[in-house]
Each structure stands twice: as structure tokens, then as C-alpha cells.
Design a protein around this motif. Structure first.
Motif, short mmCIF file in Angstrom:
data_model
loop_
_atom_site.label_atom_id
_atom_site.label_comp_id
_atom_site.label_asym_id
_atom_site.label_seq_id
_atom_site.Cartn_x
_atom_site.Cartn_y
_atom_site.Cartn_z
N VAL A 208 0.82 -1.21 0.00
CA VAL A 208 0.00 0.00 0.00
C VAL A 208 0.85 1.26 0.00
N SER A 209 1.82 1.34 0.89
CA SER A 209 2.64 2.55 0.98
C SER A 209 3.96 2.23 1.67
N VAL A 210 4.90 3.16 1.48
CA VAL A 210 6.22 3.03 2.08
C VAL A 210 6.51 4.30 2.86
N GLU A 211 6.92 4.14 4.10
CA GLU A 211 7.30 5.29 4.93
C GLU A 211 8.81 5.23 5.15
N PRO A 212 9.56 6.01 4.37
CA PRO A 212 11.02 5.95 4.52
C PRO A 212 11.45 6.50 5.87
N PRO A 213 12.61 6.11 6.32
CA PRO A 213 13.11 6.69 7.57
C PRO A 213 13.42 8.16 7.37
N GLY A 214 13.48 8.90 8.48
CA GLY A 214 13.93 10.28 8.37
C GLY A 214 15.36 10.30 7.83
N PRO A 215 15.94 11.45 7.66
CA PRO A 215 17.30 11.49 7.12
C PRO A 215 18.23 10.54 7.88
N MET A 216 18.80 9.61 7.15
CA MET A 216 19.73 8.65 7.75
C MET A 216 21.12 9.28 7.87
N LEU A 217 21.88 8.74 8.77
CA LEU A 217 23.27 9.14 8.91
C LEU A 217 24.17 8.08 8.30
N SER A 218 25.14 8.53 7.55
CA SER A 218 26.07 7.60 6.92
C SER A 218 26.76 6.75 7.99
N GLY A 219 26.77 5.44 7.74
CA GLY A 219 27.41 4.53 8.69
C GLY A 219 26.50 4.07 9.80
N VAL A 296 5.18 -3.94 -5.91
CA VAL A 296 6.47 -3.26 -6.01
C VAL A 296 6.29 -1.78 -5.70
N ALA A 297 7.26 -1.20 -5.01
CA ALA A 297 7.26 0.24 -4.73
C ALA A 297 8.70 0.73 -4.68
N THR A 298 8.84 2.04 -4.82
CA THR A 298 10.16 2.68 -4.78
C THR A 298 10.11 3.86 -3.83
N THR A 299 11.20 4.09 -3.12
CA THR A 299 11.27 5.26 -2.25
C THR A 299 12.69 5.81 -2.29
N LEU A 300 12.82 7.09 -1.97
CA LEU A 300 14.12 7.76 -1.92
C LEU A 300 14.47 8.06 -0.46
N VAL A 301 15.72 7.84 -0.10
CA VAL A 301 16.19 8.07 1.27
C VAL A 301 17.39 9.00 1.21
N GLN A 302 17.34 10.07 2.00
CA GLN A 302 18.46 11.00 2.09
C GLN A 302 19.40 10.52 3.21
N VAL A 303 20.63 10.19 2.83
CA VAL A 303 21.63 9.74 3.80
C VAL A 303 22.61 10.89 4.01
N ARG A 304 22.64 11.41 5.24
CA ARG A 304 23.49 12.56 5.54
C ARG A 304 24.85 12.11 6.08
N PRO A 305 25.87 12.92 5.81
CA PRO A 305 27.20 12.54 6.32
C PRO A 305 27.35 12.77 7.82
N HIS A 306 26.52 13.64 8.43
CA HIS A 306 26.64 13.91 9.87
C HIS A 306 25.28 14.39 10.39
N ARG A 307 25.15 14.47 11.73
CA ARG A 307 23.93 14.94 12.36
C ARG A 307 23.80 16.46 12.20
N LEU A 308 22.53 16.93 12.24
CA LEU A 308 22.29 18.37 12.22
C LEU A 308 22.63 18.96 13.58
N ASN A 309 23.28 20.11 13.57
CA ASN A 309 23.63 20.81 14.81
C ASN A 309 22.54 21.85 15.09
N VAL A 310 21.80 21.68 16.20
CA VAL A 310 20.62 22.50 16.50
C VAL A 310 20.78 23.13 17.87
N LEU A 311 20.36 24.39 17.98
CA LEU A 311 20.31 25.10 19.27
C LEU A 311 18.89 25.59 19.48
N ALA A 312 18.30 25.27 20.65
CA ALA A 312 16.94 25.70 20.99
C ALA A 312 17.01 26.61 22.21
#
Length: 700
Positions: A208-219, A296-312
Motif C-alpha cells: 500500500v505505501s512506504v514510509e522511509p526513515p527520516g534522514p539517515m546518517l552515513s554509517g 512493487v514500490a520505490t522510495t528515496l532516502v536521504q543519507v546525511r554525512p553527519h547529524r544536524l547541529n541544532v540550538l533551541a
């Protein structure tokens, strides 16, 4: 057209003159029987006839009769028959396809009942046809647009014919275009629906559908979530493979549960290299399945080289900030620091090290001129800002003026009248959830506070609103991005919705995806594009959101575009949304992976270019659900005063499907009118002939 002739006699004089006719005829006969000298019987008869004729014409002049005839022209009312010709009509049930079931009914009485109607076929668009060709046309299209077919129906008649009724023969499954009930009501005539197929689904396994993971981290590993549904294979096992560049990287074996139930399957993914990765998911085919297209289904996953640096940074402790803290701290793709505002904090922070800055409910005193200047510079140079205004900021009169396009409350917040609703930009990454456009928001409780008076200095996509008042808006500013929100009680949305399906995740997902979108790297580009959906089902239009800016990074609204898809020129339709925003659409793309390149120009001057990728999945909209949707056809019929029957019960609507002819034109013509002066000449002529004959035969 049917012609008929009627005749009639009308009296324009005094009808009671007719009472004198019998005594007049008796008087003529009696008088000539007393004639002297006697004459022959033939001569006597001639004289009686002439005198009777003269007296009759005199009475006719007094009565003034008119003999007329009426020409009536009748016409059969215009009925349009719409026959579903989409791929779902090829589904076989009990050894016969739905299309063949229609053909069998047409070869019988149904064809005779509809033979005078105008016929058309439809899938993703309607086409007028003829009864001699309609059943010989092969099925086409990858989607079903019932609304478009209903809108086209009245245009297939002649100028003199107004649409009387419409007949639709379909399985009722629509997956493209506007809601059919709305289009049916606009039609303004009864619609008689004949349902084809069975409401019992055939044996099938659907991805029915594919829910890709959030941005993955390389490794780092991640989890891919898919949703399955099956009929006819309860208790059976099926293997699910996930492939990257034609190599299987993950597999899972699943035992199917109850039929028709949406099943969630979580598949662990191994670490993958950085970049945009295309994953193919395939559920093993089962013997006896009606189709394998939806496996059959296809999805795109963004794999990031590092974590996002966030200040709240927050203006003070509050339930909303505590909820935000818990939500973002649980996101492993973020490296995040939280602290409460202190005087001079901006001087102790190196904003250049940050990907995203979150400012939560700072008062006017806490968000001073120097802070505003530093934050604006951060965004201008490519940073992401999540600006949340709550009760503290509203009660302090807003914030100091700055160049940032913020939603700023200028008076205390008021209670919200209803839950937040999706704004005009329902596919924005901050609120989009797989194929869902955010319908869960309507099931949430109202916010505790919303803006009563709002300063809104810039235009941008409204993500959420309450009664047309913006709650959240996304804006591109300089080289960076910002999401600005106004409201209080976001924690309450999550708490009170905990018993409604998956909706507790809705507000959490909004905060997480907002931060992820703000942290996307954005170079100094004047042309920026984002696919509405990274993976499009076959039959859906692939759409691209485009933003164009001038040399001063101001929105540019008069751009022209050149496009290539996979290296070939392929121009889409362009919709101008205003404020430098555009929507490009490619309908009916074949399944596969697509890389696009676009350049924006103005008067032959290139403003900039961009590129990206999206995929069209093999799985079509048509095969998402193959059941007969009787409820939809019933709604269409009831909304228009028509009726619904299954195809086998069409004789119950026979009189409605083939209405009798109705009077279209009536013309009255006068044939004989006893009122003209030439009737006097006839009378005089008759008396003259009688007088000559009397003289000839020696009568006085």
C-alpha cells in the motif's frame, strides 16, 4: 425527431346558428315538392341541392368555422452514457472480466435501452465514442477520473438539446481529479449509476505505501516501514526484499494476518553511503494473485554525512517547550542543545556552527535589536530558523522590527475555535506524511491559543491555519529558510489525541520534519526546486515546486522555464502561484527513475538553474483497490436525484435509461376559413345558377 399531425375545427361566430340548418333543409325540400308546373325528378333534385348549398353557405358565414391542422415535433431527451474504460475493468471475477460483463449486458436489452443516448468512455480523461466502437476500444489510462467525465457530459449534445440525464457504468473507484459527488451536483441532472464488479475483493497482495526513515546518517542503520494489505492469503508467508542498485540489502518474511487489514512491517536497513539513495521494495508474488503490479514500490532516502547541529532557546519554562524538548531529543539525527534565555546569550554563541536555530516564545525584551540583527544575518547566510511565538511574546506586544519575515502576534492570544487545518501548501515537507497530505490534523483538538491580531510582513506558503488565520508559515529568506508559528497548547494536541489512531504522532512529526527541512543545505541559488513527492504512483502527475529569486534575492514572478527529463526536452504545465513560486506538472509519465534539469529565464536572460530526481513507481493507482465501490456510486446517484443498481439489475431502471420523447415544437396552420369575401361570390354564383335553371325549366 418525431413528426405528428392533428386536425381541428373551431367556430369564431355564434354556434347556435347551427340549429337553423335542419329546418332550412326541410323548408327547401318541402318548397320544391310544391313546385308548379311539375318538372323531372333530376331537375328537382338539382334545384334542391343548389338552394340547400346556398343556405348552408349563408349559415357558415354566420358561424365562421375554421378548419385547421397542427404539426407537432417531438424529440428524445439527451441522455449521455459514460462507460468506465480504465485498467480496473480488466479485472476478472468468476471467470469474466468486468469489461466483458458490460459487453454481455449491452448485447442484450441494455444496449437497446441506451441506443439513443450519446456514449463516451473514460479513464484518466473522457473521450466521446460511438456505440459501434465503444466496446471495441482497448482499456487505457493508469487512473480513473469520474469527475472529469461528468463535467464533459453536457458538452456532447447539440445546441438544441439540453442534457436530461446521465448514465454511468463503472466500478466506482476514482483516484484522480475532483470528488465525483461535487462534479455530479454541478451537472444538475439525475445520474443513474450501474455498478460493475464485486464488493468482495479478489485474491491479492498489495504494497500500500512506504514510509522511509527520516534522514539517515552515513554509517548508521535505520528502519524502513511499509504497509501491506491482502485478501485470500491469510496465514501464508511472503518474503519482502529491499534492493539498492539491483542488490538486495534487506529482507523480511511476513505471515499475513486477517484479510483487508492494513499491516505494518518494519524492515531494518543496513548502513548506506551518504547521498540520495533509491530503494526498491518488492513483495514476493503469490500464486493466484489477480495482479502483481501492486507488489512493487520505490522510495528515496536521504543519507546525511553527519547529524544536524541544532540550538533551541526558550524565553522561559513552559509545557510547550517541555514537549518540544522531548520530541526533538528523541531524534537521533540531531545534535541539539536546549537552554533558557539569559541576557547576552547571543554573544556567547557561534551561530556559524549551527544548522538550525530554534527561538521559542521570546518576549519583546528578550528578542532585542542586536539579537534580531544577528539572527537575520544567520538566516541570510544559509541558516535555518524555527521561530515559535506564544503567550509570552504576545503579552509583551510582539518583537522588535527586523528584516525577518515573521508571524508576530501584536495582542494577547485568543482561544482557537477549532483544530489547525492544512493550508494551501499541504505537500510541504514539514507537514507531509508519506502519501498522506495531513488529514490527521482535522481530528486533533483545538489549540489553547491562536493569534487575535497578527503582523504578517511577507508572503509564503501557509502550512497551518485556523479560520483563515495563519498558525504556521514557511518562508525562504536570503540563502536560508525559516518556519514561523504562532500559538500555544501544542503539547495539548499530542496529549488529548492519544486515543485517535496514529494522530499523537502528528504534532511531533511536524516539529521534527520542520527542523529537518530547515537544516537542508541550501546553496546561494536563485532557482530552487523540490519534488512534491519523491515517488509518484503510475497515473499520478509528477509535480515540482519551484522558487525563483532575482539578484537581490527577492521573489521573481515572471519567469519562463526550460526543462529536460533524463536529458530530453519535456515541457510540463506551469502554474504560477505568486510570490516567485511555481508548480510544474508532468502527467502520465511511464514508470522509472527521472532526473530533471530546469533553467529559469526572463527576456532571454538566464536567472538560474536547478536539478533533482524523482521516481514513478510501477504500482498504479488503478491497482490500489480493485473492489466495487457501491457507496461512491450510491452517493453520486443520491446527490442528483438519480438511482443506483448493480449492472445485473439494470431492468429496474429501464424507463429512466430510455425516457420517452417530449414535445419540442408545435405549429398551427389554418387550412379552410369560412370568413373571407370570396364566400359571398360563391353564394351569389349559386343563386344565379339556380335562377337560370328555373327560367330554363319554366319556373317562376
Amino acid at each position: 425527431m418525431i413528426d405528428s399531425l392533428d386536425t381541428g375545427l373551431t367556430l369564431h361566430g355564434t354556434w347556435w346558428w347551427l340549429l337553423f340548418w335542419p329546418p332550412v333543409l326541410w323548408f327547401v325540400r318541402h318548397t320544391y315538392q310544391q313546385t308548379r308546373p311539375p318538372i323531372s325528378t333530376a331537375a328537382l333534385l338539382w334545384l334542391q341541392l343548389l338552394r340547400s348549398l346556398v343556405f348552408s353557405m349563408l349559415l357558415a358565414l354566420l358561424i365562421a368555422p375554421i378548419l385547421s391542422y397542427v404539426l407537432k415535433q417531438a424529440e428524445y431527451p439527451l441522455v449521455v452514457t459514460l462507460i468506465d474504460n480504465s485498467q480496473s475493468m480488466t479485472i476478472r471475477e468468476a471467470g469474466t472480466s468486468r469489461r466483458q460483463a458490460v459487453a454481455d449486458s449491452m448485447s442484450g436489452g441494455l444496449g437497446l435501452a441506451l441506443q439513443r443516448s450519446v456514449v463516451g468512455i473514460f479513464s484518466d480523461h473522457p473521450v466521446r465514442s460511438t456505440w459501434s466502437n465503444v466496446l471495441g476500444t482497448p482499456t487505457s489510462g493508469q487512473a480513473t477520473n469520474i469527475g472529469s467525465a461528468l463535467e464533459q457530459a453536457p458538452r456532447w449534445g447539440t445546441e438544441r438539446q439540453r442534457l436530461h440525464a446521465a448514465v454511468i457504468i463503472s466500478d466506482g473507484r476514482y483516484n484522480l481529479g475532483d470528488h465525483p459527488v461535487a462534479a455530479a451536483q454541478e451537472l444538475g441532472v439525475p445520474i443513474y449509476a450501474l455498478g460493475v464488479g464485486s464488493a468482495i475483493p479478489p485474491d491479492d497482495v498489495q504494497l500500500v505505501s512506504v514510509e522511509p526513515p527520516g534522514p539517515m546518517l552515513s554509517g548508521h542503520p535505520a528502519v524502513l516501514r511499509i504497509f501491506l494489505r491482502q485478501w485470500g492469503f491469510t496465514g501464508r508467508r511472503a518474503q519482502i526484499d529491499v534492493s539498492l542498485q539491483d542488490s538486495v540489502v534487506a529482507s523480511e518474511v511476513r505471515r499475513f494476518a486477517d484479510p483487508g487489514v492494513l499491516e505494518q512491517v518494519d524492515i531494518p536497513l543496513p548502513p548506506m553511503p551518504a547521498g540520495l539513495q533509491s530503494l526498491s521494495i518488492r513483495v514476493a508474488s503469490m500464486e493466484g494473485e489477480i495482479t502483481h503490479q501492486n507488489n512493487v514500490a520505490t522510495t528515496l532516502v536521504q543519507v546525511r554525512p553527519h547529524r544536524l547541529n541544532v540550538l533551541a532557546v526558550t524565553g522561559g519554562a513552559s509545557p510547550d517547550f517541555a514537549f518540544l524538548h522531548r520530541t526533538l531529543a528523541a531524534d537521533s539525527s540531531l545534535t541539539i542543545q536546549f537552554f533558557t534565555h539569559e541576557r547576552g546569550w547571543i554573544d556567547n554563541v557561534d551561530l556559524s556552527d549551527l544548522d538550525v536555530l530554534i527561538l521559542h516564545d521570546l518576549s519583546r525584551q528578550q528578542f532585542g535589536a542586536e539579537t534580531a540583527r544577528r539572527v537575520e544575518q544567520f538566516v541570510q547566510t544559509g541558516g535555518g530558523l524555527l521561530f515559535i511565538a506564544g503567550d509570552r511574546q504576545a503579552n509583551s506586544g510582539g518583537v522588535v522590527s527586523s528584516g525577518l519575515p515573521l508571524l508576530v502576534p501584536t495582542r494577547p492570544l485568543k482561544s482557537a475555535s477549532g483544530p489547525p487545518v492544512i493550508g494551501q501548501h499541504g505537500q510541504h515537507p514539514a507537514i507531509r506524511h508519506t502519501d498522506d497530505t495531513g488529514s490527521d490534523w482535522s481530528r486533533l483538538p483545538p489549540l489553547l491559543g491562536m493569534a487575535s491580531a497578527l503582523e504578517r510582513p511577507a508572503e509564503g506558503p501557509v502550512l497551518l491555519s485556523v479560520d483563515s488565520t495563519p498558525v504556521a508559515m514557511a518562508v525562504t529568506h536570503g540563502q536560508g529558510r525559516l518556519i514561523t508559528t504562532v500559538g500555544s497548547g501544542f503539547w495539548r494536541l499530542d496529549l488529548l489525541a492519544s486515543g485517535v489512531g496514529e494522530t499523537p504522532q502528528t504534532i511531533r512529526r511536524f516539529w521534527r520534519q520542520s527542523v529537518q527541512w530547515l537544516g537542508l543545505p541550501e546553496a546561494t541559488r536563485k532557482v530552487r526546486s523540490t519534488p512534491e513527492q519523491a515517488v509518484v504512483k503510475h497515473g499520478q502527475a509528477a509535480q515540482l515546486q519551484i522558487e525563483v529569486f532575482d539578484e537581490l534575492m527577492q521573489p521573481f514572478s515572471n519567469a519562463d522555464f526550460n526543462f529536460t527529463l533524463n536529458g530530453e526536452i519535456h515541457r510540463p504545465t506551469i502554474q504560477r502561484l505568486g510570490a516567485g513560486r511555481y508548480l510544474a506538472s508532468w502527467p502520465n509519465l511511464v514508470p522509472g527513475s527521472y532526473s530533471y534539469e530546469l533553467s529559469a529565464t526572463s527576456q532571454d536572460v538566464v536567472l538560474g538553474d536547478d536539478r533533482g530526481e524523482f521516481s514513478v513507481a510501477v504500482q498504479t493507482l488503478e491497482m490500489s483497490d480493485q473492489r466495487l465501490d457501491e457507496e461512491m456510486l450510491q452517493q453520486i446517484a443520491q446527490a442528483t436525484g438519480g438511482a443506483y443498481r448493480s449492472l445485473a439489475r439494470w431492468p429496474e431502471l429501464a424507463e429512466k435509461l430510455s425516457p420517452p420523447p417530449s414535445l419540442d415544437r408545435e405549429t398551427k396552420h389554418a387550412a379552410i376559413e369560412v370568413a373571407q369575401s370570396w364566400w359571398l361570390f360563391l353564394i351569389i354564383g349559386g343563386l344565379s345558377i339556380e335562377w337560370i335553371l328555373r327560367k330554363r325549366w319554366g319556373l317562376l
